[in-house]
Design an enzyme around this catalytic site. Structure first.
Site, PDB file in Angstrom:
ATOM      1  CG  ASP A 168      35.863  43.407  75.763  1.00  0.00           C
ATOM      2  OD1 ASP A 168      35.182  42.883  74.778  1.00  0.00           O
ATOM      3  OD2 ASP A 168      35.373  44.295  76.510  1.00  0.00           O
TER       4      ASP A 168
ATOM      5  CG  ASP B 190      33.312  46.097  74.878  1.00  0.00           C
ATOM      6  OD1 ASP B 190      32.354  45.355  74.567  1.00  0.00           O
ATOM      7  OD2 ASP B 190      33.435  46.580  76.096  1.00  0.00           O
TER       8      ASP B 190
ATOM      9  CB  CYS C   6      48.465  61.380 102.058  1.00  0.00           C
ATOM     10  SG  CYS C   6      47.222  62.271 101.042  1.00  0.00           S
TER      11      CYS C   6
ATOM     12  CG  ASP D 200      34.815  47.671  79.583  1.00  0.00           C
ATOM     13  OD1 ASP D 200      34.703  47.214  78.591  1.00  0.00           O
ATOM     14  OD2 ASP D 200      34.153  47.985  80.537  1.00  0.00           O
TER      15      ASP D 200
ATOM     16  CB  CYS E 186      49.094  65.707  99.142  1.00  0.00           C
ATOM     17  SG  CYS E 186      47.854  65.518 100.682  1.00  0.00           S
TER      18      CYS E 186
END
Lengths: 748, 54
Positions: free
Chosen positions: A623, A437, A34, A619, A31
């Site tokens: 995998d 998975d 920041c 993930d 934003c």
């Protein structure tokens, strides 16, 4: 600190004498606040000459005077402002090249647009009836604008067509290049003759439309890539090594060699493969093996890179580095998988393989036919043959695919689903099997308290009082349960964490324990697994049971997939019992448990050999080979780095519904692409007879080309109004899964 | 015909000016941070920052 400082020095470059520059990625920037916080925080530093935040790419560019500060101190300064930052590696995954090619495309597009507009201005006057010397003048002016433009803006197509021809294949750019070059050459010859028709406007307009398509395609890839880079930046890892003299020092993982000693504190991921030589702890290995239950480790045992250290500090002697690690083995499997999968031929190129030869044969026959008909007027025959090529040039085909895919990826992007490229979207639309998975994909990878059904509030208070300071997932679940029930944790004092066993403390002079059932009660024979016993004094008061909770919307996702004729399966590295429970709950009959990464890969290959098109959703590190082997693949944003890199699509948020949304959008997008090909074919069926019979003038070509491009683009925009299954309301607003591990601090 | 000889170069020149402006902007990173430009307008002036410091 000096040696460490040198490590980030590689990312700096000298932009002016004595002035160094460095780019940092800080994904936390979101934003105006920041931006000003960082810029105003860095500007007052005496050495810094310039600090500028790029909000779109979430990067910070810093210039400073050499010698007055160093890269590390500046990264630290940004961290102190509250932003996790990492040097931006422009060489990584060809980011710099991609940016340069994007700029080249945009410049070409601007030049082609300028030329097309001006030539059209001149052409309209010719069509309006300019004759004689005026017409010749306009044609010459058009030529002077068009020829340099074609030489400059046509480069992306000529280069690609040349590469394809050299490889003895055909792609869309071959007929495009041929049409543009022939149109320009013929128009130049006609202009020299002072003839009536020149096709400069058609050639340049064609280039402009095609460059628009090409740039859309580029934009889509760049957007997804920069999002993925930011995700990777969040999880940059280093290792804390112990030197011979006993000092601890943060080093990049690439500097670690076998034989070195590395310290891993609780909450950190193990950076390398090694043997534990000191300390004991529990390890969360779900990213590596798919097992949801943490496992205790003690000196002498081997640990793999990627596992999460939960409870106590460990000292590890590195056994493997670089090529020998578990991770390197995974990467080798992935490369093999990608190799055996073969190269996917994109829809547009598949169309081109049919299209290009047929229009070229058609043009050749047109030439021969007219030659025979007119009794050897090769000039007229050539003119008509070339105008046939121009009008059949795949202008609409060049837009047909990118226009649809940019809309599709935009629709998905707004829902937090990142598509890496157009080919991924095409492949996702073709799948008929989804292999999930379990740990971290179907489930959250976070346990939840499920039993016993009735828990005494005072027991819960004591358990929560013990658990609230611990990093162990079961402790976290315990503390979360107390908060959910509104129970105030008891004030347990002197809490110590006994790694591999549990927590111990004192409450009102009594010893209390929360931990493995076998630790609290040596006579207990029941398996430890996902259970915690609470011991008050000498008595075990209660044994809690935990279950790795399913992601939100999992049953709905499975049901929606089935309704679309897609077969769900589970392929997990976890133990049989845990997999069976989830499979039964979801009524999934095809499931496999205790699979190694190799076995997962073999299974996916076998499904592919049976003719199934598999979407792999996973993930973990384990995998990654299966993700690479799948016809298409998806990974949650919380996945391991390698998993996210291997996957074609990455989805943010907790819900699993993005799998269904992705499939729906991909299927619609493939349907629209096919429709667009249909529209373009219809256009050709109408235009070809007109061209072959010799009725095509530059005006007809210009109108026909623009009309077909507009129709195709308009058709693509219909995808914006697609109706998708939306996740249930529990979704958090920004779609981010809450962090499961504490933010890592770089040890000094 | 004479007015054409004047008008066409003018038209080309103006169009070319637009093209050059665009390419200049591209070269000078004017399109690097489209989101940032939108929020920077909300920032306070540099002068006020100096005041805060004092």
């Amino acid at each position: 600190m000096a040696e460490v400082g040198a490590r980030n020095e590689v990312w700096t470059r000298e932009v002016a004498p004595g002035i160094l520059h460095m780019d940092l990625v800080a994904p936390g920037i979101h934003c105006a606040g920041c931006v000003s916080r960082i810029e105003k925080g860095l500007a007052p530093l005496p050495a810094v000459t310039r600090a500028r935040v790029n909000l779109s790419t979430k990067r910070i560019g810093i210039d400073w005077r050499r010698g007055e500060t160093d890269a590390d101190a500046l990264i630290e300064a940004v961290r102190d402002l509250g932003f996790e930052a990492r040097p931006y590696d422009s060489g990584q995954s060809g980011a710099a090249e991609r940016e340069a090619s994007g700029r080249r495309l945009l410049r070409s597009m601007a030049v082609a647009g300028f030329a097309a507009a001006n030539i059209m201005l001149l052409s309209v006057s010719v069509w309006a009836g300019a004759e004689g010397a005026t017409r010749d003048l306009f044609h010459w002016l058009s030529a002077m604008i068009a020829l340099p433009t074609i030489a400059y803006a046509g480069r992306p197509f000529f280069d690609s067509a040349w590469t394809a021809i050299k490889a003895r294949s055909l792609n869309m750019d071959v007929p495009i290049s041929l049409a543009v070059l022939l149109a320009a050459a013929m128009s130049l010859a006609e202009t020299m003759r002072g003839a009536e028709h020149a096709y400069f406007d058609a050639a340049v307009m064609l280039l402009f439309f095609l460059l628009v398509g090409r740039y859309l395609d580029h934009m889509m890839r760049a957007r997804a890539q920069s999002a993925v880079t930011q995700l990777l930046a969040l999880s940059a890892t280093g290792a804390t090594a112990i030197d011979a003299d006993g000092t601890r020092r943060a080093r990049p993982v690439s500097d670690i060699e076998p034989g070195m000693l590395v310290v891993v504190t609780a909450g950190e991921r193990v950076p390398v493969d090694g043997d534990v030589i000191d300390g004991s702890s529990d390890l969360d290995r779900s990213m590596v093996t798919g097992e949801a239950t943490p496992e205790a480790v003690s000196p002498g045992q081997t640990v793999h890179a990627g596992t999460l250290n939960l409870t106590g500090p460990l000292t590890i002697r590195v056994t493997a580095a670089g090529e020998d690690t578990f991770l390197a083995e995974i990467v080798r499997l992935m490369e093999g998988a990608e190799h055996s999968k073969g190269r996917y031929v994109r829809l547009a190129d598949r169309a081109a393989r049919l299209y290009a030869p047929s229009v070229h044969v058609l043009a050749a026959f047109t030439f021969l036919g007219w030659l025979a008909w007119t009794g050897g007027d090769w000039h007229l025959s050539l003119l008509i043959a070339i105008s046939t090529l121009i009008i059949t040039c795949p202008c609409a085909l060049g837009l047909a695919v990118p226009a649809v895919q940019i809309v599709a990826s935009g629709v998905l992007f707004r829902r937090g689903i990142l598509v890496k490229d157009g080919a991924a979207l095409e492949k996702l639309g073709q799948i008929d099997t989804v292999v999930f998975d379990k740990t971290g994909t179907l489930t959250m990878g976070e346990p939840r308290l499920t039993g016993p059904a009735v828990v005494d509030t005072s027991d819960l208070a004591v358990a929560a009082g013990l658990a609230q300071g611990s990093n162990h997932p079961l402790s976290k679940a315990m503390a979360a349960e107390a908060i959910a029930k509104g129970v105030i944790p008891a004030a347990v004092s002197d809490i110590t964490e006994v790694a591999g066993c549990g927590l111990e403390g004192t409450l009102q002079g009594r010893r209390v324990r929360l931990g493995r059932p076998s630790w609290c009660d040596p006579l207990n024979e029941s398996p430890d697994g996902m259970t915690l016993s609470l011991q008050l004094g000498d008595r075990v008061a209660v044994t809690f049971q935990f279950v790795d909770q399913l992601r939100p919307d999992v049953p709905k996702t499975i049901e929606e997939l089935r309704r679309r004729g897609i077969r769900p399966e589970i392929l997990s590295g976890d133990a049989a019992g845990a997999v069976e429970t989830v499979a039964d709950e979801l009524a999934i009959t095809r499931y496999r448990s205790a699979q190694t990464p190799q076995e997962k890969l073999i299974y996916i290959d076998r499904l592919a050999a049976e003719g199934r098109r598999v979407l792999m959703v996973g993930d973990g590190i384990n995998d990654a080979p299966a993700l690479a082997a799948g016809h298409a693949s998806m990974a949650p944003a919380g996945a391991s780095d390698i998993g996210r890199t291997a996957a074609d699509l990455v989805f943010t948020g907790e819900s699993l519904l993005p799998v269904v949304q992705g499939v729906d959008v991909a299927r619609s997008s493939n349907r629209l692409v096919t429709q667009n090909f249909g529209l373009a074919t219809t256009y050709n069926l109408i235009a070809i007879p007109i061209a072959v019979l010799g009725f095509v003038t530059p005006l007809v070509a210009a109108v026909a080309m623009s009309a077909s491009s507009i129709i195709v683009t308009g058709n693509a925009l219909r995808l914006r109004w697609i109706k998708l299954a939306e996740p249930s309301a529990s979704q958090t607003i920004n779609g981010e899964r809450p962090a499961t591990e504490p933010a890592k601090q770089v040890a000094a | 015909m004479t007015n054409l000889i004047l008008l066409i170069p003018v038209a080309l020149f103006l169009g070319g000016l637009g093209l050059l402006a665009f390419i200049w902007a591209l070269r000078h990173n004017q399109f690097e941070d489209l989101d940032g430009a939108a929020v920077r307008i909300l920032e306070d002036d540099e002068d006020e920052l100096v005041d805060e410091k004092q």
